[in-house]
Design an enzyme around this catalytic site. Structure first.
Site, PDB file in Angstrom:
ATOM      1  N   ARG A   1     -12.260   3.781  -1.184  1.00 18.86           N
ATOM      2  CA  ARG A   1     -11.312   3.819  -0.061  1.00 18.86           C
ATOM      3  C   ARG A   1     -11.096   5.254   0.430  1.00 18.86           C
ATOM      4  O   ARG A   1     -10.927   5.491   1.622  1.00 18.86           O
ATOM      5  CB  ARG A   1     -10.012   3.131  -0.449  1.00 18.86           C
ATOM      6  CG  ARG A   1     -10.266   1.613  -0.645  1.00 18.86           C
ATOM      7  CD  ARG A   1      -9.038   0.813  -0.817  1.00 18.86           C
ATOM      8  NE  ARG A   1      -8.170   0.806   0.340  1.00 18.86           N
ATOM      9  CZ  ARG A   1      -8.327   0.021   1.417  1.00 18.86           C
ATOM     10  NH1 ARG A   1      -9.350  -0.793   1.485  1.00 18.86           N
ATOM     11  NH2 ARG A   1      -7.464   0.073   2.403  1.00 18.86           N
TER      12      ARG A   1
ATOM     13  N   GLU B   1     -12.006 -10.928  -4.509  1.00 19.81           N
ATOM     14  CA  GLU B   1     -13.001 -10.887  -3.435  1.00 19.81           C
ATOM     15  C   GLU B   1     -14.418 -11.019  -3.974  1.00 19.81           C
ATOM     16  O   GLU B   1     -15.255 -11.700  -3.371  1.00 19.81           O
ATOM     17  CB  GLU B   1     -12.824  -9.611  -2.609  1.00 19.81           C
ATOM     18  CG  GLU B   1     -11.518  -9.624  -1.828  1.00 19.81           C
ATOM     19  CD  GLU B   1     -11.219  -8.325  -1.099  1.00 19.81           C
ATOM     20  OE1 GLU B   1     -11.916  -7.307  -1.319  1.00 19.81           O
ATOM     21  OE2 GLU B   1     -10.273  -8.329  -0.290  1.00 19.81           O
TER      22      GLU B   1
ATOM     23  N   LYS C   1     -19.709  -4.314   7.760  1.00 22.36           N
ATOM     24  CA  LYS C   1     -19.229  -5.118   8.880  1.00 22.36           C
ATOM     25  C   LYS C   1     -20.258  -5.186  10.028  1.00 22.36           C
ATOM     26  O   LYS C   1     -21.232  -4.440  10.032  1.00 22.36           O
ATOM     27  CB  LYS C   1     -17.891  -4.543   9.356  1.00 22.36           C
ATOM     28  CG  LYS C   1     -16.785  -4.706   8.296  1.00 22.36           C
ATOM     29  CD  LYS C   1     -15.524  -3.977   8.667  1.00 22.36           C
ATOM     30  CE  LYS C   1     -14.557  -4.892   9.361  1.00 22.36           C
ATOM     31  NZ  LYS C   1     -13.237  -4.237   9.551  1.00 22.36           N
TER      32      LYS C   1
ATOM     33  N   HIS D   1     -15.483  -3.081   5.123  1.00 17.26           N
ATOM     34  CA  HIS D   1     -14.298  -3.573   4.417  1.00 17.26           C
ATOM     35  C   HIS D   1     -14.481  -3.206   2.953  1.00 17.26           C
ATOM     36  O   HIS D   1     -15.578  -3.340   2.415  1.00 17.26           O
ATOM     37  CB  HIS D   1     -14.167  -5.097   4.529  1.00 17.26           C
ATOM     38  CG  HIS D   1     -13.250  -5.658   3.485  1.00 17.26           C
ATOM     39  ND1 HIS D   1     -11.883  -5.688   3.640  1.00 17.26           N
ATOM     40  CD2 HIS D   1     -13.499  -6.145   2.240  1.00 17.26           C
ATOM     41  CE1 HIS D   1     -11.345  -6.189   2.539  1.00 17.26           C
ATOM     42  NE2 HIS D   1     -12.306  -6.486   1.675  1.00 17.26           N
TER      43      HIS D   1
ATOM     44  N   TYR E   1      -9.092 -13.527   4.994  1.00 19.06           N
ATOM     45  CA  TYR E   1      -8.026 -12.898   5.780  1.00 19.06           C
ATOM     46  C   TYR E   1      -6.772 -13.774   5.828  1.00 19.06           C
ATOM     47  O   TYR E   1      -6.020 -13.740   6.802  1.00 19.06           O
ATOM     48  CB  TYR E   1      -8.518 -12.604   7.197  1.00 19.06           C
ATOM     49  CG  TYR E   1      -9.531 -11.485   7.258  1.00 19.06           C
ATOM     50  CD1 TYR E   1      -9.146 -10.161   7.078  1.00 19.06           C
ATOM     51  CD2 TYR E   1     -10.881 -11.750   7.486  1.00 19.06           C
ATOM     52  CE1 TYR E   1     -10.063  -9.136   7.126  1.00 19.06           C
ATOM     53  CE2 TYR E   1     -11.816 -10.725   7.537  1.00 19.06           C
ATOM     54  CZ  TYR E   1     -11.399  -9.422   7.361  1.00 19.06           C
ATOM     55  OH  TYR E   1     -12.315  -8.403   7.403  1.00 19.06           O
TER      56      TYR E   1
ATOM     57  N   ASN F   1     -14.659  -0.736  12.101  1.00 20.19           N
ATOM     58  CA  ASN F   1     -14.499   0.418  11.214  1.00 20.19           C
ATOM     59  C   ASN F   1     -15.516   0.441  10.065  1.00 20.19           C
ATOM     60  O   ASN F   1     -15.231   0.927   8.985  1.00 20.19           O
ATOM     61  CB  ASN F   1     -13.065   0.494  10.695  1.00 20.19           C
ATOM     62  CG  ASN F   1     -12.674  -0.713   9.866  1.00 20.19           C
ATOM     63  OD1 ASN F   1     -13.480  -1.594   9.590  1.00 20.19           O
ATOM     64  ND2 ASN F   1     -11.420  -0.747   9.454  1.00 20.19           N
TER      65      ASN F   1
ATOM     66  N   ARG G   1     -15.482   6.176   7.975  1.00 19.62           N
ATOM     67  CA  ARG G   1     -14.891   5.657   9.218  1.00 19.62           C
ATOM     68  C   ARG G   1     -14.720   6.752  10.270  1.00 19.62           C
ATOM     69  O   ARG G   1     -14.874   6.498  11.460  1.00 19.62           O
ATOM     70  CB  ARG G   1     -13.567   4.977   8.920  1.00 19.62           C
ATOM     71  CG  ARG G   1     -13.770   3.663   8.174  1.00 19.62           C
ATOM     72  CD  ARG G   1     -12.466   3.020   7.791  1.00 19.62           C
ATOM     73  NE  ARG G   1     -12.668   1.709   7.180  1.00 19.62           N
ATOM     74  CZ  ARG G   1     -11.886   1.204   6.249  1.00 19.62           C
ATOM     75  NH1 ARG G   1     -10.835   1.894   5.809  1.00 19.62           N
ATOM     76  NH2 ARG G   1     -12.131   0.010   5.754  1.00 19.62           N
TER      77      ARG G   1
ATOM     78  N   THR H   1      -7.962   2.936   7.517  1.00 24.98           N
ATOM     79  CA  THR H   1      -8.480   1.734   8.169  1.00 24.98           C
ATOM     80  C   THR H   1      -8.695   1.966   9.660  1.00 24.98           C
ATOM     81  O   THR H   1      -9.684   1.518  10.228  1.00 24.98           O
ATOM     82  CB  THR H   1      -7.502   0.550   7.949  1.00 24.98           C
ATOM     83  OG1 THR H   1      -7.359   0.353   6.545  1.00 24.98           O
ATOM     84  CG2 THR H   1      -8.006  -0.716   8.598  1.00 24.98           C
TER      85      THR H   1
ATOM     86  N   PHE I   1      -3.479 -11.870  16.535  1.00 23.31           N
ATOM     87  CA  PHE I   1      -4.722 -11.103  16.656  1.00 23.31           C
ATOM     88  C   PHE I   1      -5.847 -11.646  15.772  1.00 23.31           C
ATOM     89  O   PHE I   1      -6.981 -11.198  15.871  1.00 23.31           O
ATOM     90  CB  PHE I   1      -4.486  -9.621  16.337  1.00 23.31           C
ATOM     91  CG  PHE I   1      -3.908  -9.371  14.960  1.00 23.31           C
ATOM     92  CD1 PHE I   1      -4.721  -9.321  13.840  1.00 23.31           C
ATOM     93  CD2 PHE I   1      -2.539  -9.179  14.799  1.00 23.31           C
ATOM     94  CE1 PHE I   1      -4.189  -9.088  12.571  1.00 23.31           C
ATOM     95  CE2 PHE I   1      -1.999  -8.945  13.539  1.00 23.31           C
ATOM     96  CZ  PHE I   1      -2.823  -8.912  12.420  1.00 23.31           C
TER      97      PHE I   1
END
Length: 138
Positions: free
Chosen positions: A85, A126, A9, A115, A49, A112, A102, A91, A57
């Site tokens: 993960r 994805e 990110k 992704h 998304y 964070n 993270r 998250t 948001f």
């Protein structure tokens, strides 16, 4: 072997952490089988998304994720989706323990670091969204 999708990110890019984060994935036994730097567009972000694109948001997510080029990657390994993960931690970086990616490098729920796909099914979706088949080697 399983594959997963990763986005390094904007905060990861800004802090120069791509190498350190990738090294953690590789140290855990995963192989990098695809990678490229891209600028995320509004269209691509709305698709990625879609599950939150109608939320109040969402504009903040789009602004953040398009704030600078990112690196997208494909990782391969046994149980890679769940294990990546686990390496990342929750998250919300404020709840992620030290020693997780993270917990060590993230700031909050959005800023964070990385992704990562949350299921084998979403990993396939994805990866196909961001890569041509010929761009994944393995």
């Amino acid at each position: 072997m399983d594959k997963t999708f990763i986005i390094f990110k904007p905060d990861c890019m800004e802090k120069g952490l791509v190498g350190q984060v990738l090294a953690r994935f590789e140290a855990a036994g995963f192989s990098l089988v695809g990678a490229k730097m891209i600028q995320l567009t509004s269209e691509k972000l709305r698709e990625h998304y879609a599950h939150v694109a109608d939320k109040p948001f969402y504009p903040e997510i789009e602004n953040f994720m398009s704030s600078r080029p990112v690196v997208v990657a494909a990782l391969k390994g046994e149980g890679v989706v769940a294990k990546v993960r686990e390496l990342l931690g929750p998250t919300d970086s404020t709840k992620a323990p030290q020693g997780t990616i993270r917990g060590d490098f993230g700031t909050d729920m959005m800023v964070n670091v990385v992704h990562a796909s949350d299921s084998d099914e979403n990993a396939k979706i994805e990866l196909a969204r961001f890569f041509e088949e010929s761009e994944i080697y393995g």
